[in-house]
Structure formats: structure tokens, C-alpha cells
Design a protein around this motif. Structure first.
Motif, PDB file in Angstrom:
ATOM      1  N   ASN A 198     -19.146  13.220   3.783  1.00 16.97           N
ATOM      2  CA  ASN A 198     -19.285  12.176   2.768  1.00 16.97           C
ATOM      3  C   ASN A 198     -20.332  12.639   1.764  1.00 16.97           C
ATOM      4  N   LEU A 199     -19.867  13.371   0.738  1.00 15.06           N
ATOM      5  CA  LEU A 199     -20.760  13.934  -0.276  1.00 15.06           C
ATOM      6  C   LEU A 199     -20.641  13.105  -1.557  1.00 15.06           C
ATOM      7  N   THR A 200     -21.765  12.660  -2.040  1.00 12.21           N
ATOM      8  CA  THR A 200     -21.763  11.846  -3.263  1.00 12.21           C
ATOM      9  C   THR A 200     -22.720  12.452  -4.280  1.00 12.21           C
ATOM     10  N   VAL A 201     -22.428  12.208  -5.547  1.00 13.43           N
ATOM     11  CA  VAL A 201     -23.265  12.675  -6.648  1.00 13.43           C
ATOM     12  C   VAL A 201     -23.582  11.478  -7.551  1.00 13.43           C
ATOM     13  N   SER A 202     -24.824  11.283  -7.839  1.00 11.57           N
ATOM     14  CA  SER A 202     -25.238  10.228  -8.775  1.00 11.57           C
ATOM     15  C   SER A 202     -26.054  10.858  -9.897  1.00 11.57           C
ATOM     16  N   LYS A 203     -26.067  10.198 -11.046  1.00 11.22           N
ATOM     17  CA  LYS A 203     -26.705  10.766 -12.237  1.00 11.22           C
ATOM     18  C   LYS A 203     -27.524   9.701 -12.950  1.00 11.22           C
ATOM     19  N   SER A 204     -28.696  10.086 -13.396  1.00  7.51           N
ATOM     20  CA  SER A 204     -29.538   9.178 -14.181  1.00  7.51           C
ATOM     21  C   SER A 204     -30.192   9.970 -15.307  1.00  7.51           C
ATOM     22  N   SER A 205     -30.729   9.268 -16.289  1.00  5.56           N
ATOM     23  CA  SER A 205     -31.406   9.919 -17.414  1.00  5.56           C
ATOM     24  C   SER A 205     -32.728   9.229 -17.682  1.00  5.56           C
ATOM     25  N   MET A 206     -33.658   9.991 -18.239  1.00  2.00           N
ATOM     26  CA  MET A 206     -34.977   9.446 -18.561  1.00  2.00           C
ATOM     27  C   MET A 206     -35.511  10.176 -19.791  1.00  2.00           C
ATOM     28  N   VAL A 207     -36.007   9.401 -20.775  1.00  2.00           N
ATOM     29  CA  VAL A 207     -36.590   9.992 -21.987  1.00  2.00           C
ATOM     30  C   VAL A 207     -37.959  10.557 -21.630  1.00  2.00           C
TER      31      VAL A 207
ATOM     32  N   SER B 109     -39.904  12.621 -23.932  1.00  2.00           N
ATOM     33  CA  SER B 109     -40.775  12.536 -25.112  1.00  2.00           C
ATOM     34  C   SER B 109     -39.911  12.261 -26.338  1.00  2.00           C
ATOM     35  N   ASP B 110     -40.518  11.672 -27.389  1.00  2.00           N
ATOM     36  CA  ASP B 110     -39.756  11.397 -28.610  1.00  2.00           C
ATOM     37  C   ASP B 110     -40.452  11.895 -29.862  1.00  2.00           C
ATOM     38  N   GLY B 111     -41.614  12.515 -29.715  1.00  2.00           N
ATOM     39  CA  GLY B 111     -42.366  13.012 -30.870  1.00  2.00           C
ATOM     40  C   GLY B 111     -43.107  11.948 -31.627  1.00  2.00           C
ATOM     41  N   VAL B 112     -42.997  10.709 -31.191  1.00  2.00           N
ATOM     42  CA  VAL B 112     -43.675   9.603 -31.882  1.00  2.00           C
ATOM     43  C   VAL B 112     -44.577   8.853 -30.919  1.00  2.00           C
ATOM     44  N   ASN B 113     -43.987   8.357 -29.823  1.00  2.00           N
ATOM     45  CA  ASN B 113     -44.723   7.525 -28.886  1.00  2.00           C
ATOM     46  C   ASN B 113     -45.254   8.366 -27.725  1.00  2.00           C
ATOM     47  N   LEU B 114     -46.541   8.278 -27.451  1.00  2.00           N
ATOM     48  CA  LEU B 114     -47.114   8.967 -26.291  1.00  2.00           C
ATOM     49  C   LEU B 114     -46.810   8.213 -25.005  1.00  2.00           C
ATOM     50  N   ILE B 115     -46.706   6.896 -25.103  1.00  2.00           N
ATOM     51  CA  ILE B 115     -46.401   6.049 -23.955  1.00  2.00           C
ATOM     52  C   ILE B 115     -45.071   5.366 -24.207  1.00  2.00           C
ATOM     53  N   ASN B 116     -44.255   5.329 -23.210  1.00  2.00           N
ATOM     54  CA  ASN B 116     -42.952   4.678 -23.297  1.00  2.00           C
ATOM     55  C   ASN B 116     -42.127   5.237 -24.452  1.00  2.00           C
ATOM     56  N   PRO B 117     -41.798   6.546 -24.403  1.00  2.00           N
ATOM     57  CA  PRO B 117     -41.002   7.143 -25.483  1.00  2.00           C
ATOM     58  C   PRO B 117     -39.615   6.543 -25.545  1.00  2.00           C
ATOM     59  N   ARG B 118     -39.016   6.634 -26.758  1.00  2.00           N
ATOM     60  CA  ARG B 118     -37.711   6.023 -27.005  1.00  2.00           C
ATOM     61  C   ARG B 118     -36.664   7.109 -27.243  1.00  2.00           C
ATOM     62  N   SER B 119     -35.412   6.731 -27.072  1.00  2.00           N
ATOM     63  CA  SER B 119     -34.295   7.675 -27.256  1.00  2.00           C
ATOM     64  C   SER B 119     -33.896   7.719 -28.723  1.00  2.00           C
ATOM     65  N   ILE B 120     -34.748   8.311 -29.514  1.00  2.00           N
ATOM     66  CA  ILE B 120     -34.501   8.440 -30.944  1.00  2.00           C
ATOM     67  C   ILE B 120     -34.146   9.895 -31.253  1.00  2.00           C
ATOM     68  N   PRO B 121     -33.549  10.183 -32.393  1.00  2.00           N
ATOM     69  CA  PRO B 121     -33.286  11.601 -32.728  1.00  2.00           C
ATOM     70  C   PRO B 121     -34.542  12.446 -32.587  1.00  2.00           C
TER      71      PRO B 121
END
Length: 379
Positions: A254-263, A265-277
Motif C-alpha cells: 500500500n504505497l501512497t504519494v501526497s504533495k504539498s507546497s509552501m512559499v 520567499s517572495d522578495g518582499v515580505n520577510l515574514i509570511n511570504p506570499r505567492s506573488i511573481p
């Protein structure tokens, strides 16, 4: 006086004669368990005491002797007597047996492996193994050591002594529905006495000359049918046989694969960066094998980077730790060109043409999980 006269005088005088018989043997060579060694000469003579007109006298018989014959017996058992779990395509899979010499002399043992003989297995025999070989445990450690255990017969096995024997074979990879391959070890008692020389198989006695048989060292087969009426062995043939099986175990996990993403850095915010270009996003892939005790091998994770993103060079890691689906500690770095990183047990690569990230996990044990990660930049 004639001999006849003497006998008549004894009878008439009422004289009595007493005869005593004693075993003054020379059978002083014994096996550890008290079994007399083959070839031992046992001698015996009788003594008579008597009186003639009150005078004591004795008479002694000739010496009668005979030679103890060779009583051939042996046994072969699985060590332990259980199936050996194997994987498809496995090489040098080992079955272990114990061969015991129950003959009253030192013997060689000729060895042979057979497939599909008799009914000694526990399952349905439905495939054959390849490259079957037989080796004797040379250093007594009970484990097969390639290039060390190279003897193919048992040399000079003592009385009531045993030796470990291995059958080594390769499991085919093209039997997707087969489970059991039954293999037997057949041992044949052979002539001993020549160190590092395999003796010829013993032949039972056929001497019918009753006048000289006491002086001959005959061979008598006394072994049982070791595998029953349906097996390949027979009683009193100087051989013994035991069966073990290569068993292909679980074929899926029983092999499973899960995927997640995390920002990251964004070049603007040092804390809690956002998914901006311009932001850097880390993807975390978690592979979990939830089938206990069964490993999964040769795992290849592939992931095509999404549109509107650019792969961050040399950002692949494999073997990290995570909490849930999130990578909290990166694993070993992996080279984009597929070359091995020093000390890394994992592999991987990035194909710029297909924009595909690959992570390679050689083995994932049952009940464990491994994380892989890579990074992209939002266009």
C-alpha cells in the motif's frame, strides 16, 4: 590309553566337567554414543575345566573372530524447516539444511539438489529457480558466505557428526503469479578415508560366501525412507532427502504519494511570504509504505513543474523529514544531471526538456515514509 578309553573312563568314574565361555573381545574402538566402529575385530574363545581321578585340568578352544560391518545410516533436515521468503529477480537466495552421519564409520557425503521431485513441499510447486548450486558451510558459522563456502561435498564426516549445507539459487523475475519453488537436498553416503577427495558411493554387501563372511567388512544399508511413499527417497538405499521451498511473498504494498507546497520567499515580505511573481515555492512529496514488514524497491517519483513557474536549479532533495505533508527538514541534495552526490543513498535528476523532476528511493521499508522536495519560482 586311547582317547576313546579316556572318555569311557571319565564316564565310568562319574567325573564331571564344567565349560565356561567368556567374551575376551578386542572391540575397544567405540563411537561417542557407544556404537562399535566398522572394521572392529571382535574375538572370543571358550574354556573348559574338568577333573580326572581327582586331578584338575583345563582345555581351551580356538579363537573365533568376526569383523563388525558398516551399518549405513544418515539424515537430512531443513535448518530451520520453514520456507525461505524471496523476491522476484532475487539472486543467491539460500536454503539451509543439516546433514548427519549416523553410520558407524567416518564417511563422505555426496550432495545433489533437485527440483520437482516427490511431495515434500508445503505448497503447490509452480515455478523453478535458476542457477541451482550446492555448497557446504566451511567455517561453521551457519551462514552462506560467497567465495568462502565453495565445497560441493561433505568430506570425512565423523560418526554422529553433522554439517550445514546450502542450496543457492536465483529467483526468476518472469513468474508473476507463481509462489512456491520446491527444492530438495539429496545426500548419498560415500567412501571416506581420503581427505579432500570425494569418495565413491557405497555399495551394499552382496557376499553370499558364508565361510568367509566373518572376516569381511560388509556394507549394510539401514536408512529409512526419509520422505514417505510419495517422495523420491526409498528405504535402505544409502541416501536421505529433505525438502524446502522458495516462497515469493507479497507482490504489492500500500504505497501512497501526497504533495504539498509552501512559499519560501517572495522578495518582499520577510515574514509570511506570499505567492506573488518572483516568489520561491517548495513542493514536498511524501511517499508512504503502509504495508508492514514488506519493503518497496526501486521507487521513482516524477513530477512535471507546473505552468507559469521556473525550476530552481539544484533544489532537489530526497530523504527528508516531514510533519504531515510538509517538509520540515530537507534530505540529501541530488544533482540535476543525475550524477550521484557523495554519501547520498538516493538519486534523482531534472530534465529541462520535459521539465520533469525525478527522485529515486532505492528501498522504502514497510511502515515508513520518505520525503522529497524541489523548488520553483513563480514567473
Amino acid at each position: 590309553m586311547t582317547k576313546t578309553g579316556i572318555r569311557r573312563l571319565l564316564l565310568l568314574s562319574g567325573t564331571t566337567a564344567l565349560a565356561s565361555f567368556g567374551a575376551a573381545g578386542t572391540a575397544n574402538a567405540q563411537a561417542a554414543a557407544g556404537t562399535t566402529l566398522a572394521g572392529t575385530q571382535i574375538t572370543n574363545k571358550a574354556n573348559a575345566s574338568y577333573t580326572v581321578n581327582g586331578t584338575a585340568a583345563t582345555a581351551e578352544s580356538n579363537i573365533a573372530s568376526f569383523v563388525v560391518d558398516r551399518k549405513v545410516n544418515l539424515s537430512v533436515v531443513g535448518e530451520p524447516n520453514i520456507n525461505t521468503q524471496v523476491n522476484l529477480g532475487q539472486t543467491n537466495a539460500v536454503l539451509t539444511f543439516r546433514v548427519t552421519n549416523n553410520t558407524n564409520s567416518i564417511q563422505d557425503m555426496s550432495l545433489r539438489a533437485n527440483q520437482n521431485l516427490g511431495a515434500g513441499g508445503t505448497g503447490v510447486d509452480n515455478y523453478d529457480v535458476n542457477n541451482v548450486r550446492v555448497f557446504v558451510d566451511s567455517n561453521g558459522n551457519g551462514q552462506y558466505d560467497a567465495n568462502v563456502d565453495v565445497g560441493t561435498y561433505i568430506d570425512e564426516l565423523g560418526i554422529d557428526q553433522s554439517a550445514i549445507v546450502f542450496i543457492v539459487a536465483d529467483v526468476p523475475s518472469n513468474v508473476p503469479t507463481a509462489n512456491f519453488a520446491t527444492v530438495s537436498l539429496n545426500a548419498t553416503v560415500a567412501a571416506g578415508g581420503g581427505v579432500n577427495v570425494e569418495g565413491a558411493a557405497l555399495i551394499p554387501a552382496t557376499d553370499l560366501n558364508l565361510l568367509t563372511q566373518n572376516a569381511d567388512l560388509d556394507v549394510v544399508f539401514a536408512d529409512n525412507d526419509s520422505d514417505g511413499l510419495l517422495g523420491a527417497d526409498a528405504a535402505r538405499n544409502g541416501q536421505a532427502r529433505a525438502y524446502l521451498e522458495y516462497e515469493v511473498g507479497a507482490r504489492a504494498v500500500n504505497l501512497t504519494v501526497s504533495k504539498s507546497s509552501m512559499v519560501i520567499s517572495d522578495g518582499v515580505n520577510l515574514i509570511n511570504p506570499r505567492s506573488i511573481p518572483g516568489a520561491v515555492v517548495q513542493y514536498c512529496l511524501t511517499v508512504t509504505n503502509s504495508t508492514l514488514l514488506t519493503p518497496a524497491s526501486g521507487i521513482n517519483l516524477t513530477d512535471v513543474i507546473p505552468a507559469n513557474t521556473t525550476y530552481e536549479p539544484n533544489s532537489i532533495t530526497v530523504g527528508g523529514l516531514g510533519a504531515g505533508n510538509t517538509c520540515v527538514l530537507n534530505g540529501f541534495p541530488v544533482n540535476d544531471d543525475g550524477t550521484q552526490v557523495l554519501l547520498s543513498p538516493y538519486g534523482g535528476s531534472y530534465n529541462a526538456g520535459t521539465k520533469t523532476v525525478t527522485a529515486i528511493i532505492p528501498t522504502l521499508l514497510g511502515g515508513t515514509a520518505v520525503q522529497a522536495s524541489f523548488r520553483v519560482r513563480i514567473n
